[in-house]
Design a protein around this motif. Structure first.
Motif, PDB file in Angstrom:
ATOM      1  N   HIS A 213       0.859  -1.194   0.000  1.00 30.60           N
ATOM      2  CA  HIS A 213       0.000   0.000   0.000  1.00 30.60           C
ATOM      3  C   HIS A 213       0.890   1.237   0.000  1.00 30.60           C
ATOM      4  O   HIS A 213       0.891   2.048   0.936  1.00 30.60           O
ATOM      5  CB  HIS A 213      -0.936  -0.028   1.211  1.00 30.60           C
ATOM      6  CG  HIS A 213      -1.900  -1.177   1.172  1.00 30.60           C
ATOM      7  ND1 HIS A 213      -3.070  -1.130   0.448  1.00 30.60           N
ATOM      8  CD2 HIS A 213      -1.835  -2.415   1.712  1.00 30.60           C
ATOM      9  CE1 HIS A 213      -3.706  -2.280   0.566  1.00 30.60           C
ATOM     10  NE2 HIS A 213      -2.981  -3.090   1.320  1.00 30.60           N
ATOM     11  N   ALA A 214       1.640   1.378  -1.081  1.00 31.01           N
ATOM     12  CA  ALA A 214       2.699   2.389  -1.145  1.00 31.01           C
ATOM     13  C   ALA A 214       2.166   3.813  -1.110  1.00 31.01           C
ATOM     14  O   ALA A 214       2.879   4.733  -0.703  1.00 31.01           O
ATOM     15  CB  ALA A 214       3.523   2.173  -2.417  1.00 31.01           C
ATOM     16  N   SER A 215       0.923   4.007  -1.494  1.00 28.59           N
ATOM     17  CA  SER A 215       0.362   5.371  -1.502  1.00 28.59           C
ATOM     18  C   SER A 215      -0.042   5.827  -0.103  1.00 28.59           C
ATOM     19  O   SER A 215      -0.441   6.973   0.085  1.00 28.59           O
ATOM     20  CB  SER A 215      -0.860   5.423  -2.429  1.00 28.59           C
ATOM     21  OG  SER A 215      -1.946   4.699  -1.868  1.00 28.59           O
ATOM     22  N   GLN A 216       0.051   4.933   0.877  1.00 31.80           N
ATOM     23  CA  GLN A 216      -0.509   5.210   2.203  1.00 31.80           C
ATOM     24  C   GLN A 216       0.563   5.380   3.281  1.00 31.80           C
ATOM     25  O   GLN A 216       0.366   4.952   4.436  1.00 31.80           O
ATOM     26  CB  GLN A 216      -1.476   4.079   2.591  1.00 31.80           C
ATOM     27  CG  GLN A 216      -2.617   3.904   1.612  1.00 31.80           C
ATOM     28  CD  GLN A 216      -3.442   5.182   1.474  1.00 31.80           C
ATOM     29  OE1 GLN A 216      -3.966   5.692   2.449  1.00 31.80           O
ATOM     30  NE2 GLN A 216      -3.527   5.694   0.251  1.00 31.80           N
ATOM     31  N   ALA A 217       1.681   5.983   2.954  1.00 32.94           N
ATOM     32  CA  ALA A 217       2.734   6.298   3.921  1.00 32.94           C
ATOM     33  C   ALA A 217       3.104   5.091   4.807  1.00 32.94           C
ATOM     34  O   ALA A 217       3.025   5.165   6.031  1.00 32.94           O
ATOM     35  CB  ALA A 217       2.297   7.471   4.805  1.00 32.94           C
ATOM     36  N   PRO A 218       3.515   3.977   4.169  1.00 27.64           N
ATOM     37  CA  PRO A 218       3.776   2.778   4.981  1.00 27.64           C
ATOM     38  C   PRO A 218       4.909   2.949   5.996  1.00 27.64           C
ATOM     39  O   PRO A 218       4.877   2.297   7.048  1.00 27.64           O
ATOM     40  CB  PRO A 218       4.097   1.702   3.945  1.00 27.64           C
ATOM     41  CG  PRO A 218       4.455   2.435   2.694  1.00 27.64           C
ATOM     42  CD  PRO A 218       3.675   3.708   2.724  1.00 27.64           C
ATOM     43  N   ASP A 219       5.895   3.810   5.698  1.00 25.28           N
ATOM     44  CA  ASP A 219       6.967   4.004   6.690  1.00 25.28           C
ATOM     45  C   ASP A 219       6.378   4.461   8.026  1.00 25.28           C
ATOM     46  O   ASP A 219       6.744   3.962   9.085  1.00 25.28           O
ATOM     47  CB  ASP A 219       7.976   5.049   6.204  1.00 25.28           C
ATOM     48  CG  ASP A 219       8.951   4.463   5.187  1.00 25.28           C
ATOM     49  OD1 ASP A 219       9.164   3.235   5.214  1.00 25.28           O
ATOM     50  OD2 ASP A 219       9.496   5.232   4.374  1.00 25.28           O
ATOM     51  N   ARG A 220       5.489   5.394   7.952  1.00 27.08           N
ATOM     52  CA  ARG A 220       4.893   5.928   9.181  1.00 27.08           C
ATOM     53  C   ARG A 220       3.956   4.902   9.837  1.00 27.08           C
ATOM     54  O   ARG A 220       4.067   4.599  11.027  1.00 27.08           O
ATOM     55  CB  ARG A 220       4.105   7.205   8.862  1.00 27.08           C
ATOM     56  CG  ARG A 220       3.362   7.752  10.051  1.00 27.08           C
ATOM     57  CD  ARG A 220       2.669   9.084   9.718  1.00 27.08           C
ATOM     58  NE  ARG A 220       1.943   9.568  10.865  1.00 27.08           N
ATOM     59  CZ  ARG A 220       0.703   9.194  11.198  1.00 27.08           C
ATOM     60  NH1 ARG A 220       0.049   8.350  10.440  1.00 27.08           N
ATOM     61  NH2 ARG A 220       0.113   9.679  12.276  1.00 27.08           N
ATOM     62  N   PHE A 221       3.044   4.354   9.045  1.00 25.70           N
ATOM     63  CA  PHE A 221       2.020   3.507   9.645  1.00 25.70           C
ATOM     64  C   PHE A 221       2.565   2.137  10.053  1.00 25.70           C
ATOM     65  O   PHE A 221       2.128   1.560  11.054  1.00 25.70           O
ATOM     66  CB  PHE A 221       0.814   3.359   8.715  1.00 25.70           C
ATOM     67  CG  PHE A 221      -0.031   4.601   8.676  1.00 25.70           C
ATOM     68  CD1 PHE A 221      -0.759   4.987   9.787  1.00 25.70           C
ATOM     69  CD2 PHE A 221      -0.073   5.399   7.549  1.00 25.70           C
ATOM     70  CE1 PHE A 221      -1.522   6.150   9.781  1.00 25.70           C
ATOM     71  CE2 PHE A 221      -0.835   6.560   7.523  1.00 25.70           C
ATOM     72  CZ  PHE A 221      -1.555   6.935   8.642  1.00 25.70           C
ATOM     73  N   TYR A 222       3.527   1.618   9.282  1.00 22.57           N
ATOM     74  CA  TYR A 222       4.063   0.314   9.695  1.00 22.57           C
ATOM     75  C   TYR A 222       4.879   0.447  10.975  1.00 22.57           C
ATOM     76  O   TYR A 222       4.842  -0.436  11.840  1.00 22.57           O
ATOM     77  CB  TYR A 222       4.887  -0.356   8.586  1.00 22.57           C
ATOM     78  CG  TYR A 222       5.058  -1.819   8.900  1.00 22.57           C
ATOM     79  CD1 TYR A 222       4.041  -2.725   8.614  1.00 22.57           C
ATOM     80  CD2 TYR A 222       6.180  -2.293   9.563  1.00 22.57           C
ATOM     81  CE1 TYR A 222       4.147  -4.059   8.954  1.00 22.57           C
ATOM     82  CE2 TYR A 222       6.295  -3.631   9.913  1.00 22.57           C
ATOM     83  CZ  TYR A 222       5.267  -4.498   9.605  1.00 22.57           C
ATOM     84  OH  TYR A 222       5.374  -5.816   9.971  1.00 22.57           O
ATOM     85  N   ALA A 223       5.600   1.559  11.103  1.00 23.35           N
ATOM     86  CA  ALA A 223       6.367   1.770  12.344  1.00 23.35           C
ATOM     87  C   ALA A 223       5.440   1.785  13.551  1.00 23.35           C
ATOM     88  O   ALA A 223       5.735   1.184  14.597  1.00 23.35           O
ATOM     89  CB  ALA A 223       7.150   3.080  12.256  1.00 23.35           C
ATOM     90  N   LEU A 224       4.321   2.441  13.407  1.00 21.77           N
ATOM     91  CA  LEU A 224       3.353   2.486  14.515  1.00 21.77           C
ATOM     92  C   LEU A 224       2.796   1.087  14.801  1.00 21.77           C
ATOM     93  O   LEU A 224       2.724   0.645  15.954  1.00 21.77           O
ATOM     94  CB  LEU A 224       2.216   3.459  14.156  1.00 21.77           C
ATOM     95  CG  LEU A 224       1.047   3.545  15.146  1.00 21.77           C
ATOM     96  CD1 LEU A 224       1.542   3.865  16.564  1.00 21.77           C
ATOM     97  CD2 LEU A 224       0.047   4.613  14.684  1.00 21.77           C
ATOM     98  N   GLN A 225       2.435   0.368  13.727  1.00 21.41           N
ATOM     99  CA  GLN A 225       1.842  -0.956  13.949  1.00 21.41           C
ATOM    100  C   GLN A 225       2.860  -1.947  14.496  1.00 21.41           C
ATOM    101  O   GLN A 225       2.514  -2.835  15.283  1.00 21.41           O
ATOM    102  CB  GLN A 225       1.231  -1.478  12.642  1.00 21.41           C
ATOM    103  CG  GLN A 225       0.244  -2.613  12.843  1.00 21.41           C
ATOM    104  CD  GLN A 225      -0.995  -2.185  13.617  1.00 21.41           C
ATOM    105  OE1 GLN A 225      -1.328  -1.017  13.694  1.00 21.41           O
ATOM    106  NE2 GLN A 225      -1.674  -3.155  14.224  1.00 21.41           N
ATOM    107  N   GLU A 226       4.117  -1.777  14.131  1.00 22.17           N
ATOM    108  CA  GLU A 226       5.136  -2.686  14.665  1.00 22.17           C
ATOM    109  C   GLU A 226       5.344  -2.461  16.166  1.00 22.17           C
ATOM    110  O   GLU A 226       5.637  -3.413  16.902  1.00 22.17           O
ATOM    111  CB  GLU A 226       6.455  -2.519  13.902  1.00 22.17           C
ATOM    112  CG  GLU A 226       7.445  -3.639  14.212  1.00 22.17           C
ATOM    113  CD  GLU A 226       8.688  -3.596  13.348  1.00 22.17           C
ATOM    114  OE1 GLU A 226       8.906  -2.587  12.641  1.00 22.17           O
ATOM    115  OE2 GLU A 226       9.453  -4.573  13.394  1.00 22.17           O
ATOM    116  N   LEU A 227       5.185  -1.238  16.614  1.00 19.79           N
ATOM    117  CA  LEU A 227       5.212  -1.007  18.062  1.00 19.79           C
ATOM    118  C   LEU A 227       4.122  -1.832  18.749  1.00 19.79           C
ATOM    119  O   LEU A 227       4.326  -2.402  19.825  1.00 19.79           O
ATOM    120  CB  LEU A 227       4.986   0.482  18.366  1.00 19.79           C
ATOM    121  CG  LEU A 227       6.127   1.447  18.082  1.00 19.79           C
ATOM    122  CD1 LEU A 227       5.672   2.878  18.344  1.00 19.79           C
ATOM    123  CD2 LEU A 227       7.341   1.118  18.956  1.00 19.79           C
ATOM    124  N   VAL A 228       2.961  -1.883  18.100  1.00 20.02           N
ATOM    125  CA  VAL A 228       1.846  -2.642  18.672  1.00 20.02           C
ATOM    126  C   VAL A 228       2.170  -4.135  18.711  1.00 20.02           C
ATOM    127  O   VAL A 228       1.981  -4.801  19.742  1.00 20.02           O
ATOM    128  CB  VAL A 228       0.550  -2.385  17.863  1.00 20.02           C
ATOM    129  CG1 VAL A 228      -0.577  -3.280  18.365  1.00 20.02           C
ATOM    130  CG2 VAL A 228       0.143  -0.922  17.951  1.00 20.02           C
TER     131      VAL A 228
END
Ligand SMILES: [Zn+2]
Length: 256
Positions: A213-228
């Motif tokens: 989902h490259a259009s959806q800022a994966p760097d930001r959102f995956y970092a957050l989800q990986e914390l979870v």
């Protein structure tokens, strides 16, 4: 991934908060059920439906679990409420970006994408849409459904949760229903898992599916989800885990 033995499958899954032994999808022996509940874990092949408000939500919340299910030979559908477009642009665009991204993510997880036809940011929950979504779910005949936790700051996430719950009621409460979390604090709020799935082995594929989902800022959102997932891993004794809340009136089925 090699087929897992019963022993290491048991070790992969932790269950806290309830005295439930999680069933084994491909090996019926050893499945336990809550009193008064039936399990469909005796089926060799499960139909797993993961519903989400937008393309990407199932992948972020459940991607590691989805990869485990599909590796075990189960049939997984990612059912998105909309195509991630905020107007009717998608209907006129022969190559909508977010549909292509969802298709690529689904291929990585060996799942099938499906779309419920609503509009991003304009989710409707009423009798007409309850009925429409119920028909979609009837067509899939799921054994297990994962959906978003209803206390969430995005209205589309709340909508898919309610639509999924209503389908569960209308279908006689016959499939297992689990809730998942995304972007805790920003989206999901006040989520306390009852079950955990060790995703340490499938996290790289989850990451690839999210980055599709490259259009959806994966760097930001995956970092957050990986914390979870790291926090859920600490809670459950794994490197990384996905946490779920099992709906107590639904059957006890089969986390991988
Ligand atoms: Zn979303």
């Amino acid at each position: 991934m090699q087929p897992m033995t019963r022993r290491n499958m048991l070790s992969r899954t932790s269950c806290l908060g309830t005295a439930v032994a999680v069933g084994l999808p491909l090996i019926s022996a050893g499945t336990e059920e809550l009193p008064g509940q039936q399990s469909s874990t005796t089926k060799a092949k499960l139909k797993v439906v993961v519903t989400g408000g937008h393309p990407g939500d199932p992948e972020y919340g459940c991607g590691g679990t989805i990869a485990l299910y599909s590796d075990l030979g189960h049939d997984v559908v990612l059912l998105y409420l909309n195509k991630g477009e905020g107007n009717d642009k998608t209907a006129h665009d022969p190559n909508p970006v977010r549909v292509a991204e969802a298709t690529k993510a689904s291929e990585i997880l060996k799942a099938r994408p499906s779309f419920a036809g609503q509009i991003d940011g304009k989710a409707i929950v009423d009798q007409v849409h309850y009925e429409q979504f119920h028909r979609l779910m009837e067509a899939e005949q799921p054994d297990v459904v994962f959906t978003q936790w209803p206390i969430d700051n995005h209205p589309d996430h709340r909508a898919i949760s309610l639509l999924s719950y209503e389908a569960w009621l209308r279908m006689g409460k016959r499939f297992a229903l689990f809730y998942y979390e995304v972007s805790d604090g920003e989206d999901t709020v006040q989520f306390a898992p009852t079950h955990y799935v060790d995703i340490t082995g499938t996290e790289p594929r989850k990451r690839s599916a999210c980055y599709a989902h490259a259009s959806q800022a994966p760097d930001r959102f995956y970092a957050l989800q990986e914390l979870v997932t790291r926090m859920r891993g600490i809670e459950s004794g794994h490197k990384q885990a996905e946490g779920y809340i099992h709906l107590v009136q639904s059957p006890v089925v089969a986390l991988p």
